[in-house]
Design a protein around this motif. Structure first.
Motif, PDB file in Angstrom:
ATOM      1  N   GLU B 407     -10.334 -14.531  10.492  1.00 22.94           N
ATOM      2  CA  GLU B 407     -11.102 -13.281  10.516  1.00 22.94           C
ATOM      3  C   GLU B 407     -10.248 -12.063  10.175  1.00 22.94           C
ATOM      4  OE1 GLU B 407     -14.385 -14.967  13.669  1.00 22.94           O
ATOM      5  OE2 GLU B 407     -12.870 -13.543  14.377  1.00 22.94           O
ATOM      6  N   ASN B 408      -8.937 -12.235  10.311  1.00 23.41           N
ATOM      7  CA  ASN B 408      -8.051 -11.112   9.991  1.00 23.41           C
ATOM      8  C   ASN B 408      -7.638 -11.055   8.527  1.00 23.41           C
ATOM      9  OD1 ASN B 408      -7.997  -9.783  12.404  1.00 23.41           O
ATOM     10  ND2 ASN B 408      -6.388 -11.081  13.235  1.00 23.41           N
ATOM     11  N   LEU B 409      -8.056 -12.048   7.744  1.00 26.50           N
ATOM     12  CA  LEU B 409      -7.766 -12.003   6.312  1.00 26.50           C
ATOM     13  C   LEU B 409      -8.866 -11.188   5.647  1.00 26.50           C
ATOM     14  CD1 LEU B 409      -6.808 -15.754   5.760  1.00 26.50           C
ATOM     15  CD2 LEU B 409      -5.252 -13.827   5.976  1.00 26.50           C
ATOM     16  N   LYS B 410      -8.668  -9.890   5.602  1.00 27.42           N
ATOM     17  CA  LYS B 410      -9.761  -9.010   5.184  1.00 27.42           C
ATOM     18  C   LYS B 410      -9.604  -8.578   3.730  1.00 27.42           C
ATOM     19  CE  LYS B 410     -10.943  -7.136   9.677  1.00 27.42           C
ATOM     20  NZ  LYS B 410      -9.893  -6.873  10.658  1.00 27.42           N
ATOM     21  N   TRP B 411     -10.716  -8.574   3.010  1.00 23.77           N
ATOM     22  CA  TRP B 411     -10.715  -8.122   1.624  1.00 23.77           C
ATOM     23  C   TRP B 411     -10.326  -6.656   1.520  1.00 23.77           C
ATOM     24  CZ3 TRP B 411      -9.914 -10.496  -2.570  1.00 23.77           C
ATOM     25  CH2 TRP B 411     -10.336 -11.807  -2.753  1.00 23.77           C
ATOM     26  N   GLU B 412     -10.648  -5.948   2.570  1.00 22.76           N
ATOM     27  CA  GLU B 412     -10.298  -4.539   2.600  1.00 22.76           C
ATOM     28  C   GLU B 412      -8.785  -4.360   2.395  1.00 22.76           C
ATOM     29  OE1 GLU B 412     -12.234  -2.964   6.032  1.00 22.76           O
ATOM     30  OE2 GLU B 412     -11.151  -1.066   5.764  1.00 22.76           O
ATOM     31  N   ASP B 413      -8.002  -5.221   3.069  1.00 23.86           N
ATOM     32  CA  ASP B 413      -6.551  -5.122   2.957  1.00 23.86           C
ATOM     33  C   ASP B 413      -6.076  -5.557   1.578  1.00 23.86           C
ATOM     34  OD1 ASP B 413      -6.684  -4.402   5.599  1.00 23.86           O
ATOM     35  OD2 ASP B 413      -6.263  -6.429   6.347  1.00 23.86           O
ATOM     36  N   ALA B 414      -6.682  -6.656   1.084  1.00 20.96           N
ATOM     37  CA  ALA B 414      -6.318  -7.136  -0.250  1.00 20.96           C
ATOM     38  C   ALA B 414      -6.663  -6.064  -1.287  1.00 20.96           C
ATOM     39  CB  ALA B 414      -7.041  -8.438  -0.554  1.00 20.96           C
ATOM     40  N   ALA B 415      -7.826  -5.426  -1.121  1.00 23.31           N
ATOM     41  CA  ALA B 415      -8.280  -4.410  -2.078  1.00 23.31           C
ATOM     42  C   ALA B 415      -7.323  -3.221  -2.116  1.00 23.31           C
ATOM     43  CB  ALA B 415      -9.690  -3.947  -1.718  1.00 23.31           C
ATOM     44  N   LEU B 416      -6.759  -2.906  -0.947  1.00 19.86           N
ATOM     45  CA  LEU B 416      -5.814  -1.791  -0.911  1.00 19.86           C
ATOM     46  C   LEU B 416      -4.588  -2.112  -1.772  1.00 19.86           C
ATOM     47  CD1 LEU B 416      -5.312   0.982   0.322  1.00 19.86           C
ATOM     48  CD2 LEU B 416      -4.085  -0.142   2.189  1.00 19.86           C
ATOM     49  N   LYS B 417      -4.155  -3.362  -1.711  1.00 20.00           N
ATOM     50  CA  LYS B 417      -3.022  -3.772  -2.542  1.00 20.00           C
ATOM     51  C   LYS B 417      -3.381  -3.689  -4.023  1.00 20.00           C
ATOM     52  CE  LYS B 417      -1.056  -6.814   0.937  1.00 20.00           C
ATOM     53  NZ  LYS B 417      -1.163  -8.188   1.407  1.00 20.00           N
ATOM     54  N   VAL B 418      -4.613  -4.093  -4.334  1.00 19.67           N
ATOM     55  CA  VAL B 418      -5.068  -4.014  -5.729  1.00 19.67           C
ATOM     56  C   VAL B 418      -5.109  -2.555  -6.176  1.00 19.67           C
ATOM     57  CG1 VAL B 418      -7.039  -4.410  -7.263  1.00 19.67           C
ATOM     58  CG2 VAL B 418      -6.326  -6.195  -5.659  1.00 19.67           C
ATOM     59  N   LYS B 419      -5.564  -1.706  -5.282  1.00 20.87           N
ATOM     60  CA  LYS B 419      -5.625  -0.282  -5.615  1.00 20.87           C
ATOM     61  C   LYS B 419      -4.216   0.267  -5.876  1.00 20.87           C
ATOM     62  CE  LYS B 419      -7.456   4.163  -4.175  1.00 20.87           C
ATOM     63  NZ  LYS B 419      -7.822   5.027  -3.037  1.00 20.87           N
ATOM     64  N   ASN B 420      -3.267  -0.200  -5.071  1.00 23.82           N
ATOM     65  CA  ASN B 420      -1.880   0.214  -5.303  1.00 23.82           C
ATOM     66  C   ASN B 420      -1.396  -0.209  -6.685  1.00 23.82           C
ATOM     67  OD1 ASN B 420      -1.619   1.441  -2.836  1.00 23.82           O
ATOM     68  ND2 ASN B 420      -0.784  -0.389  -1.833  1.00 23.82           N
ATOM     69  N   VAL B 421      -1.816  -1.409  -7.093  1.00 20.27           N
ATOM     70  CA  VAL B 421      -1.473  -1.876  -8.431  1.00 20.27           C
ATOM     71  C   VAL B 421      -2.072  -0.926  -9.473  1.00 20.27           C
ATOM     72  CG1 VAL B 421      -1.804  -3.729 -10.120  1.00 20.27           C
ATOM     73  CG2 VAL B 421      -1.248  -4.292  -7.745  1.00 20.27           C
ATOM     74  N   TYR B 422      -3.340  -0.554  -9.286  1.00 18.54           N
ATOM     75  CA  TYR B 422      -3.997   0.393 -10.206  1.00 18.54           C
ATOM     76  C   TYR B 422      -3.174   1.677 -10.317  1.00 18.54           C
ATOM     77  CZ  TYR B 422      -8.384  -2.321  -9.713  1.00 18.54           C
ATOM     78  OH  TYR B 422      -9.334  -3.292  -9.711  1.00 18.54           O
ATOM     79  N   GLN B 423      -2.768   2.153  -9.142  1.00 15.11           N
ATOM     80  CA  GLN B 423      -2.065   3.437  -9.130  1.00 15.11           C
ATOM     81  C   GLN B 423      -0.729   3.364  -9.877  1.00 15.11           C
ATOM     82  OE1 GLN B 423      -2.604   4.046  -5.004  1.00 15.11           O
ATOM     83  NE2 GLN B 423      -4.171   5.625  -5.284  1.00 15.11           N
ATOM     84  N   THR B 424      -0.030   2.247  -9.647  1.00 14.20           N
ATOM     85  CA  THR B 424       1.232   2.056 -10.372  1.00 14.20           C
ATOM     86  C   THR B 424       0.979   2.046 -11.874  1.00 14.20           C
ATOM     87  OG1 THR B 424       1.785   0.575  -8.567  1.00 14.20           O
ATOM     88  CG2 THR B 424       3.304   0.603 -10.419  1.00 14.20           C
ATOM     89  N   VAL B 425      -0.018   1.254 -12.261  1.00 13.59           N
ATOM     90  CA  VAL B 425      -0.329   1.117 -13.683  1.00 13.59           C
ATOM     91  C   VAL B 425      -0.706   2.479 -14.280  1.00 13.59           C
ATOM     92  CG1 VAL B 425      -2.032   0.177 -15.297  1.00 13.59           C
ATOM     93  CG2 VAL B 425      -1.000  -1.298 -13.563  1.00 13.59           C
ATOM     94  N   LEU B 426      -1.529   3.211 -13.542  1.00 14.10           N
ATOM     95  CA  LEU B 426      -1.991   4.507 -14.059  1.00 14.10           C
ATOM     96  C   LEU B 426      -0.854   5.515 -14.164  1.00 14.10           C
ATOM     97  CD1 LEU B 426      -5.482   4.913 -12.370  1.00 14.10           C
ATOM     98  CD2 LEU B 426      -4.985   4.640 -14.811  1.00 14.10           C
ATOM     99  N   SER B 427       0.034   5.505 -13.182  1.00 12.92           N
ATOM    100  CA  SER B 427       1.118   6.495 -13.250  1.00 12.92           C
ATOM    101  C   SER B 427       2.073   6.162 -14.402  1.00 12.92           C
ATOM    102  CB  SER B 427       1.849   6.596 -11.912  1.00 12.92           C
ATOM    103  OG  SER B 427       2.635   5.462 -11.712  1.00 12.92           O
ATOM    104  N   ASN B 428       2.315   4.858 -14.603  1.00 11.11           N
ATOM    105  CA  ASN B 428       3.122   4.481 -15.771  1.00 11.11           C
ATOM    106  C   ASN B 428       2.446   4.894 -17.069  1.00 11.11           C
ATOM    107  OD1 ASN B 428       5.038   3.348 -14.175  1.00 11.11           O
ATOM    108  ND2 ASN B 428       4.270   1.256 -14.382  1.00 11.11           N
ATOM    109  N   TYR B 429       1.134   4.705 -17.078  1.00  6.27           N
ATOM    110  CA  TYR B 429       0.336   4.962 -18.262  1.00  6.27           C
ATOM    111  C   TYR B 429       0.322   6.467 -18.599  1.00  6.27           C
ATOM    112  CZ  TYR B 429      -3.985   5.254 -21.023  1.00  6.27           C
ATOM    113  OH  TYR B 429      -4.926   5.501 -21.974  1.00  6.27           O
ATOM    114  N   ASN B 430       0.176   7.265 -17.534  1.00  6.94           N
ATOM    115  CA  ASN B 430       0.129   8.715 -17.744  1.00  6.94           C
ATOM    116  C   ASN B 430       1.488   9.294 -18.122  1.00  6.94           C
ATOM    117  OD1 ASN B 430      -2.591   8.772 -17.208  1.00  6.94           O
ATOM    118  ND2 ASN B 430      -2.272   9.058 -15.002  1.00  6.94           N
ATOM    119  N   ASN B 431       2.555   8.598 -17.712  1.00  8.44           N
ATOM    120  CA  ASN B 431       3.890   9.105 -18.031  1.00  8.44           C
ATOM    121  C   ASN B 431       4.343   8.762 -19.440  1.00  8.44           C
ATOM    122  OD1 ASN B 431       4.120  10.258 -15.565  1.00  8.44           O
ATOM    123  ND2 ASN B 431       5.144   8.495 -14.629  1.00  8.44           N
ATOM    124  N   LYS B 432       3.542   7.929 -20.075  1.00  7.50           N
ATOM    125  CA  LYS B 432       3.960   7.483 -21.408  1.00  7.50           C
ATOM    126  C   LYS B 432       3.924   8.618 -22.412  1.00  7.50           C
ATOM    127  CE  LYS B 432       3.194   2.590 -21.518  1.00  7.50           C
ATOM    128  NZ  LYS B 432       2.163   1.583 -21.690  1.00  7.50           N
TER     129      LYS B 432
END
Lengths: 525, 432
Positions: B407-432
């Motif tokens: 019950e503690n394996l929550k998608w909410e937590d996994a999604a936060l990690k995915v969002k962090n990936v988005y943010q990394t990708v976007l910041s790299n992308y914007n810095n290009k």
């Protein structure tokens, strides 16, 4: 004048091998001798031998001014005999100096004090004898496995004749009081207590190499500075720790050996402290008063309680199941069973089953041969299942024999009586049947007669009459009669039957009656 | 943040784990204020639109103007469909679909460039054609829709993701739920492998569902480690089967295997473990639930070991029958040779059934309350099962912690990690 009291614990368990369930009842070797040998050898080389040599140097240098104490579990002594006799020899050399006190404990480094007084006393006696035999001095100070202590355990120890025991200076027990005094047991004031100063002990044992620690690196100057800062009225600083601290928990490279080599000189130069053994302090110091410990304490973890060894489902099931065998083991005379009984009690097995560290397993992974408490538990229970079978067999041989014999005899007797009864019943029935038959033998009963009897009868019967009566006889009777006639008689009978026309029923009846009369005449007694 | 997400299926129209995982992730992302446009080949109208705007690719008209598309199509037009390239699908479903399509005589190619195209959204023999058309739609959406980042799930959608990236110039994240190595073992389908690798190469960041899968991506696809991030799957409680209470009709304990009966799931190891246990304890039954290309072989294996009286096969199970099996089970075993994640043990744990899982499964990385063994270590596996059947404390501990852990394996937590990936990708992308 104040004292520093060093006590070092030496212990290595006999770790179990991977023991599969299909070994239960088949194989009775439980130990991972390879790993046990390897670890003992490694610890001897990295820790015991160099540290013993260092202590020997210090004793040679400072004479009776430098003293330490040891407790070496019986199982560790036996292991050293086998795998590291050089290490054991160097401990003996230390003993010979007279500057080193050897304490006693439970032989198996067990938790028996929490479960069985009898077993506890037995193991302490064993260990005391072993220590005396090995190091030449009878130990007078007691320390329990992992410094486990409670008022009741202390009272038990006092009853065994000890006057001094070591335990943890647990904060929740001491409250505002200082660990740096001699105390007494709350039930029996004859037993005095030395309490571990856990802050200063752990500074050496745990924090010495911790680079994130604000006091790192720890120098002798700093350490003696702390000793000097302690209230002048305090009497003894008890530095209790695992001996593997030196060279194994804290590697040589951390400077731990250099620290210890320097410490006495620094103490003598910069402070008024002396080094004393526990038994000296027991005689020297005046107890400050009793301390109350209603629930057992230990030197483990933040909690200083028993939860590293007991309390979760695995530990409790294994522990209870083990001690259920105690009575049976005691009537057992098999040396290997007795030896395994001791080894299975070693506290380490229960420590491996601890689930407290599911979150941060790091500290306790050290020396732990199992990947998880689940594996530790399954393996232990497999071994225990086999052990139980052996104990049952062994104990059964003497005690159970007499009882089973009695039981079996009773069973047998009952069976004999039953079958006798059956035979009697059967005979009775047969007899009755025979008697009943003889009462009124009828013509049809011929079929049940023996061939001899039929022949006897036929001699009395006229062939003519026979032919008449056979006209109306049942097949069974006919079949009984014909073969019992001679060949000539059979022929004649056939001829008579041919010539015989219609027969009156009354004639048949009459002849039947005649024959029945003859039957009665012949066979009824 | 707005994400254009390409999936192949979406609940309630799912045939396997991929749709469930996408849905869980989508729900989790909305909790972190990520807006989603979720594209599926075929939408039915009853999808949960609260978590994402569901775009039906079948309704997107496509006008062929670009030579590049033609070239793209020519590359993957003639790929043959083998049963093993299909991810997360049970063989029954696949065979059924395949038979149906054969009957209707649907042809392989040609309709890809029609103005409108009706996707089946299944895993039929037209799969490759659908993937290609889906890619074309991806490129259209890339131009028409407004979004910050593209996220594509498994190889079926990678061409669409790549096309969308090309059309929009926006960064791409690909998500690996399974690789061709997990599906096919050593008999890797080269074309599928190429699509997977192209997707990973074209991506700005790759998400793997376990460290195990991450290693596969790095070792077998040559993707630089710094580009691959592990985000473990989670469990959507609402998608799980209800826990049932059933009275067992026999006195023996029951040990269960549930999954496709294929090489990758390691059924033979389960049988070998069962054999070892039955040598010692006749009071156990074993059940192998599921179907697959190795079923017959396994039935023979069991017969050869002469344990058929205690070893049962149920065939393919779903829905209530699965809950029923768990309700009867005393131990669940997943001896997978290679399992990117593995959700089934979590279902077992939810029913308070203790589990033995192979160390070669992604789920082993997140579970504490499971006994982990190497898939080939049948003795260790047998020992773990025996222990669970005989030592009561193990059951107690599992009941105490196992369900809670799931019950503690929550998608909410996994999604936060995915969002962090988005943010990394976007910041790299914007810095290009």
């Amino acid at each position: 004048m104040r004292s520093i009291c060093f006590y070092f614990q030496v212990h290595q368990p006999n770790r179990l091998r991977t023991y599969r369930f299909f070994d239960i009842g088949e194989k009775h070797d439980y130990y991972d001798n390879y790993t046990n040998r390897m670890i003992m050898r490694r610890v001897a080389d990295k820790s015991y031998l160099p540290m013993n040599a260092l202590l020997m140097d210090l004793i040679n240098e400072y004479g009776s001014a430098f003293k330490v104490s040891f407790s070496i579990s019986g199982i560790a002594i036996e292991q050293m005999k086998q795998y590291a006799p050089d290490a054991l020899e160097s401990f003996k050399r230390l003993a010979e100096t007279g500057n080193v006190e050897f304490l006693t404990e439970t032989y198996a480094h067990s938790l028996a004090s929490l479960k069985s007084r009898k077993e506890f006393e037995k193991q302490v006696k064993m260990q005391t004898e072993l220590v005396e035999k090995t190091f030449g001095v009878k130990p007078v100070t007691f320390r329990n496995t992992e410094l486990i202590y409670s008022d009741e355990i202390g009272a038990m120890v006092a009853d065994m004749g000890f006057e001094l025991m070591l335990t943890e200076g647990a904060k929740h027990v001491l409250g505002w009081r200082s660990p740096n005094y001699l105390y007494t047991n709350a039930i029996n004031p004859k037993l005095k207590l030395l309490l571990k100063n856990f802050r200063l002990s752990d500074d050496i044992a745990f924090r010495f190499s911790e680079q994130g620690w604000s006091e790192w690196p720890l120098t002798t100057k700093k350490f003696v500075g702390w000793l000097n800062a302690i209230d002048k009225n305090d009497e003894v600083i008890n530095l209790f720790m695992d001996y593997e601290t030196f060279g194994e928990h804290q590697w040589k490279e951390t400077g731990i050996f250099d620290f210890m080599r320097e410490l006495p000189a620094r103490v003598f130069a910069d402070s008024d402290y002396t080094f004393n053994t526990p038994s000296e302090l027991g005689k020297m110091l005046q107890p400050k008063g009793p301390i109350h410990v209603p629930y057992p304490i230990s030197w483990a973890d933040e909690e200083r309680d028993l939860t590293a060894w007991l309390g979760n489902e695995f530990q409790d099931e294994a522990f209870d199941k083990l001690y259920q065998l105690e009575d049976k083991v005691n009537i057992c005379n098999d040396e290997s069973v007795k030896n395994d009984w001791l080894n299975l009690q070693t506290s380490d097995h229960f420590y491996y089953m601890c689930t407290k560290w599911f979150s941060d397993g790091e500290v306790h992974k050290y020396f732990n041969p199992y990947g998880s408490p689940y594996e530790a538990f399954i393996n232990y229970m497999n071994v225990l299942s086999d052990f139980e079978i052996r104990v049952d067999n062994c104990a059964g041989e003497s005690e159970v024999d007499a009882e089973t014999l009695k039981e079996k005899t009773e069973e047998l007797l009952e069976e004999v009586q039953k079958s006798a009864k059956k035979i009697i019943e059967k005979t009775k029935k047969t007899v009755k049947k025979t008697v009943d038959k003889n009462k009124d033998l009828s013509f049809d009963d011929i079929k049940d007669l023996s061939n001899t009897a039929v022949k006897k009868l036929l001699k009395e019967v006229d062939l003519q009459d026979l032919a008449v009566v056979l006209k109306d006889a049942s097949e069974e009777v006919t079949e009984k009669i014909i073969p019992n006639l001679g060949k000539r008689a059979q022929k004649s009978l056939a001829e008579i039957e041919k010539e015989l026309g219609k027969v009156k029923k009354t004639d048949i009846k009459k002849i039947k009656k005649d024959i029945e009369g003859k039957l009665k005449e012949l066979f009824k007694k | 943040m707005k994400v254009l997400m390409f999936g192949w299926e979406f609940p309630p129209h799912i045939t396997g784990g991929l749709g469930t995982a996408c849905y869980g992730l989508a729900k989790g992302l909305t909790k972190h204020n990520v807006e989603l446009i979720f594209v599926v080949p075929k939408a039915y109208g009853d999808e949960d639109q609260s978590v994402a705007r569901i775009v039906n690719a079948s309704e997107i008209p496509f006008v062929l103007t670009d030579e590049e598309h033609k070239e793209f199509w020519s590359k993957i037009k003639y790929m043959e469909i083998g049963s093993k390239i299909v991810p997360y699908v049970d063989p029954e479903v696949y065979a059924k679909t395949y038979e149906e399509n054969k009957k209707t005589g649907e042809s392989f190619t040609s309709k890809v460039f029609d103005k409108k195209y009706e996707f089946s959204g299944k895993y039929g023999p037209n799969l490759m054609e659908e993937i290609s058309r889906y890619a074309l739609i991806g490129s259209t959406l890339g131009i028409e829709e407004d979004f910050d980042i593209i996220h594509a799930h498994d190889w079926l959608t990678y061409p669409a993701g790549i096309a969308a990236k090309k059309a929009s110039g926006k960064p791409l994240v690909v998500h690996i739920h399974a690789t061709e190595f997990d599906r096919s073992g050593r008999n890797v389908n080269r074309e599928v492998y190429d699509i997977e690798r192209e997707g990973m190469q074209a991506a700005d960041m790759v998400i793997a569902v376990s460290n195990l899968t991450r290693n596969t991506v790095i070792e077998h696809y040559g993707i630089p480690p710094e580009k691959v991030v592990t985000v473990h799957n989670a469990v959507d409680q609402s998608m799980m089967q209800d826990v049932m209470e059933v009275k067992k009709p026999f006195k023996e304990k029951l040990v269960t295997f549930l999954g496709r009966i294929t090489q990758q799931k390691g059924p033979a190891y389960f049988i070998e473990a069962a054999y070892r246990i039955l040598q010692k304890d006749k009071n156990v039954r074993f059940v192998m639930a599921g179907s697959g290309d190795m079923l017959n072989q396994m039935v023979e294996h069991v017969a050869r070991l002469r344990i058929s009286d205690k070893f049962h096969f149920t065939g393919f199970l779903k829905g209530k029958d699965i809950s029923h099996v768990f309700a009867l089970s005393d131990v669940f075993v997943m001896p997978s040779v290679s399992e990117p994640f593995g959700i089934v043990p979590l279902e077992a744990m939810r029913s308070s059934v203790p589990v033995v899982i192979s160390k070669q499964s992604g789920v082993a990385e997140v579970l504490t309350h499971a006994i982990k063994v190497d898939f080939w270590d049948v003795e260790g596996m047998a020992d773990a099962i025996y222990g669970l059947l005989h030592y009561e404390a193990l059951n107690k501990v599992f009941r105490k912690y196992g369900k809670k852990e799931v019950e503690n394996l929550k998608w909410e937590d996994a999604a936060l990690k995915v969002k962090n990936v988005y943010q990394t990708v976007l910041s790299n992308y914007n810095n290009k």
